[in-house]
Design a protein around this motif. Structure first.
Motif, PDB file in Angstrom:
ATOM      1  N   SER A   1       0.808  -1.219   0.000  1.00  0.00           N
ATOM      2  CA  SER A   1       0.000   0.000   0.000  1.00  0.00           C
ATOM      3  C   SER A   1       0.841   1.270   0.000  1.00  0.00           C
ATOM      4  O   SER A   1       0.340   2.348  -0.340  1.00  0.00           O
ATOM      5  CB  SER A   1      -0.964   0.007   1.191  1.00  0.00           C
ATOM      6  N   ASN A   2       2.114   1.157   0.354  1.00  0.00           N
ATOM      7  CA  ASN A   2       3.014   2.308   0.307  1.00  0.00           C
ATOM      8  C   ASN A   2       4.096   2.138  -0.751  1.00  0.00           C
ATOM      9  O   ASN A   2       5.110   2.852  -0.728  1.00  0.00           O
ATOM     10  CB  ASN A   2       3.657   2.540   1.678  1.00  0.00           C
ATOM     11  N   ALA A   3       3.879   1.209  -1.674  1.00  0.00           N
ATOM     12  CA  ALA A   3       4.858   0.978  -2.744  1.00  0.00           C
ATOM     13  C   ALA A   3       4.924   2.177  -3.680  1.00  0.00           C
ATOM     14  O   ALA A   3       3.944   2.910  -3.835  1.00  0.00           O
ATOM     15  CB  ALA A   3       4.483  -0.279  -3.530  1.00  0.00           C
ATOM     16  N   PRO A   4       6.064   2.397  -4.327  1.00  0.00           N
ATOM     17  CA  PRO A   4       6.177   3.503  -5.279  1.00  0.00           C
ATOM     18  C   PRO A   4       5.187   3.355  -6.434  1.00  0.00           C
ATOM     19  O   PRO A   4       4.785   2.242  -6.792  1.00  0.00           O
ATOM     20  CB  PRO A   4       7.628   3.402  -5.779  1.00  0.00           C
ATOM     21  N   PHE A   5       4.808   4.468  -7.022  1.00  0.00           N
ATOM     22  CA  PHE A   5       3.906   4.499  -8.172  1.00  0.00           C
ATOM     23  C   PHE A   5       4.534   3.733  -9.330  1.00  0.00           C
ATOM     24  O   PHE A   5       5.686   3.965  -9.698  1.00  0.00           O
ATOM     25  CB  PHE A   5       3.653   5.960  -8.562  1.00  0.00           C
ATOM     26  N   LEU A   6       3.792   2.797  -9.901  1.00  0.00           N
ATOM     27  CA  LEU A   6       4.325   1.945 -10.964  1.00  0.00           C
ATOM     28  C   LEU A   6       4.169   2.598 -12.330  1.00  0.00           C
ATOM     29  O   LEU A   6       3.132   3.175 -12.645  1.00  0.00           O
ATOM     30  CB  LEU A   6       3.609   0.598 -10.974  1.00  0.00           C
ATOM     31  N   GLU A   7       5.205   2.438 -13.152  1.00  0.00           N
ATOM     32  CA  GLU A   7       5.160   2.858 -14.548  1.00  0.00           C
ATOM     33  C   GLU A   7       5.452   1.675 -15.458  1.00  0.00           C
ATOM     34  O   GLU A   7       5.933   1.837 -16.588  1.00  0.00           O
ATOM     35  CB  GLU A   7       6.135   4.010 -14.782  1.00  0.00           C
ATOM     36  N   GLY A   8       5.157   0.494 -14.965  1.00  0.00           N
ATOM     37  CA  GLY A   8       5.312  -0.750 -15.702  1.00  0.00           C
ATOM     38  C   GLY A   8       4.835  -1.879 -14.825  1.00  0.00           C
ATOM     39  O   GLY A   8       4.661  -1.724 -13.610  1.00  0.00           O
ATOM     40  N   ILE A   9       4.609  -3.047 -15.403  1.00  0.00           N
ATOM     41  CA  ILE A   9       4.188  -4.212 -14.622  1.00  0.00           C
ATOM     42  C   ILE A   9       5.353  -4.707 -13.772  1.00  0.00           C
ATOM     43  O   ILE A   9       6.479  -4.832 -14.255  1.00  0.00           O
ATOM     44  CB  ILE A   9       3.678  -5.324 -15.550  1.00  0.00           C
ATOM     45  N   ASN A  10       5.088  -4.984 -12.502  1.00  0.00           N
ATOM     46  CA  ASN A  10       6.082  -5.571 -11.609  1.00  0.00           C
ATOM     47  C   ASN A  10       5.816  -7.078 -11.516  1.00  0.00           C
ATOM     48  O   ASN A  10       4.815  -7.493 -10.923  1.00  0.00           O
ATOM     49  CB  ASN A  10       6.020  -4.921 -10.228  1.00  0.00           C
ATOM     50  N   LEU A  11       6.690  -7.866 -12.111  1.00  0.00           N
ATOM     51  CA  LEU A  11       6.554  -9.324 -12.074  1.00  0.00           C
ATOM     52  C   LEU A  11       7.278  -9.953 -10.894  1.00  0.00           C
ATOM     53  O   LEU A  11       7.083 -11.134 -10.614  1.00  0.00           O
ATOM     54  CB  LEU A  11       7.114  -9.942 -13.361  1.00  0.00           C
TER      55      LEU A  11
END
Length: 421
Positions: free
Chosen positions: A346-356
């Motif tokens: 819930s506090n992860a950085p904003f994604l700009e791609g899929i995290n596998l």
């Protein structure tokens, strides 16, 4: 914030005069006033001062609807901003209520997965009914009736499509769009799309679907994150002749004003029960893969698609735990009442791609790897390759490298259908 959505002062006054009834949590309840339903609001902050949604550009579509019988594909996200520019808290009116107040003859409502008010569980059967506020019949477009039947469309002259998408291939509103387009084309009905932002429109990523594995959670050869609005995707469906027998829909897009794909957009209401906020929407394309495994992706918690866990994950590797409960929108979540070990994002950085990496790590650290995947995973991934790669120990970086050729080809095709450069 200045929203230039009315050119006609009379229409403006009428729109502001409409009030929304408070929802009861039932599919056929009265319209939800999102300014009061705080648990369903993603953000009440004002966004870009120039952005004008398609639904708010009434001057562009009301003339088309006048003296016509109208059908609407909508749900709780089909909202029109109805507050003044000076208001600190935006208020919203449902598009159905707005059109009825303007004496537009709305004769039928069609609702997608989760129902007209957006309260049903994923995959839950939705029955036809009637909107209690307007008395308009509601037809479910989920379960055995994903495509409107000719008899259900009888008498409709123009269909409006107004749903808030989240930009992921397996989010079924774009599949509903396909079937509505096909039905309208077959029955000579014009389709108007009131375009809305794609909150994951800032990137393109994921495996491109193999048409041999087409399903309701992935119908066409597009990547998991496609970077298109509903209007742009509809143009692609038409242009690539993906409808049955290559037919094309009489399509009109009511475009947004001042939208770009990199614009961060805070949704005023959650688009479905288990996407409660912008963080969940941003993580959804990465965490939804867990729906095809024995890992819970936060259903049955207040952090849906922001945490993941399983009783079978290694508690020495994961230091976060939770037990899913029976909640609205997730009455029977995976691992109900069982302690799940996993990760809080819930506090992860904003994604700009899929995290596998989360998926790959979970497979490596599960109790019995042969029980990790289920048959649904192939549908979500759009083919069997991703599962085979993970089982073979291929790293997430190496897997993503294998997507690039297909993604490059898709981006070239996508460029032909972009409305917002």
């Amino acid at each position: 914030m200045v929203y230039r959505f009315f050119k006609n002062t009379f229409l403006f006054v009428l729109m502001l005069s409409v009030s929304c009834g408070r929802g009861t949590g039932q599919i056929n309840s009265e319209a939800t006033d999102v300014s009061k339903e705080k648990d369903s609001i993603i953000s009440t902050e004002k966004i870009s001062p120039e952005l004008v949604l398609g639904a708010n550009r009434t001057e562009a579509y009301l003339p088309i609807l006048k003296n016509k019988k109208i059908g609407i594909v909508g749900n709780q996200s089909s909202l029109i901003l109805s507050s003044s520019a000076e208001s600190k808290t935006p208020s919203y009116t449902h598009v159905v209520d707005s059109l009825v107040s303007l004496n537009i003859d709305v004769v039928k409502i069609f609702s997608p997965e989760h129902g007209f008010r957006g309260t049903a569980d994923a995959g839950e059967t939705i029955k036809d009914g009637k909107d209690l506020k307007t008395g308009i019949p509601i037809i479910s477009l989920y379960g055995d009736n994903k495509k409107p039947k000719a008899e259900q469309l009888k008498g409709i002259e123009v269909m409006i499509f107004d749903l808030q998408d989240v930009g992921a291939r397996f989010y079924t509103y774009i599949s509903s769009l396909h079937y509505v387009m096909e039905a309208c084309a077959e029955n000579s009905i014009q389709l108007i799309i009131l375009d809305r932002p794609n909150p994951n429109g800032h990137y393109i990523d994921g495996p491109v679907l193999n048409p041999a594995h087409s399903s309701f959670v992935g119908m066409h050869p597009i990547p998991v994150v496609h970077g298109l609005t509903m209007g742009e995707y509809a143009q692609m469906i038409n242009g690539e002749k993906w409808l049955k027998n290559g037919i094309q829909c009489d399509l009109q897009i009511i475009e947004m004003e001042n939208y770009t794909h990199v614009l961060k957009y805070e949704l005023p209401v959650k688009p479905s029960p288990n996407l409660p906020n912008s963080k969940a929407i941003n993580l959804y394309p990465s965490l939804c893969f867990f729906e095809g495994t024995n890992v819970n992706a936060g259903r049955g918690t207040n952090k849906q698609f922001q945490v993941y866990g399983s009783p079978f994950l290694n508690k020495d590797f994961y230091n976060y735990s939770y037990a899913p409960e029976s909640l609205d929108g997730a009455k029977s979540p995976k691992h109900l009442g069982k302690l799940c070990y996993g990760e809080d994002l819930s506090n992860a950085p904003f994604l700009e791609g899929i995290n596998l990496k989360w998926l790959v790590d979970a497979y490596k650290n599960t109790e019995n790897q042969k029980d990790f995947f289920n048959s649904f995973f192939t549908k979500l991934a759009g083919g069997p390759e991703l599962q085979k790669q993970i089982e073979a120990g291929v790293t997430s970086e190496e897997i993503k490298a294998t997507w690039q050729e297909d993604l490059s080809a898709f981006k070239k095709m996508r460029a032909e259908y972009l409305i917002y450069k």
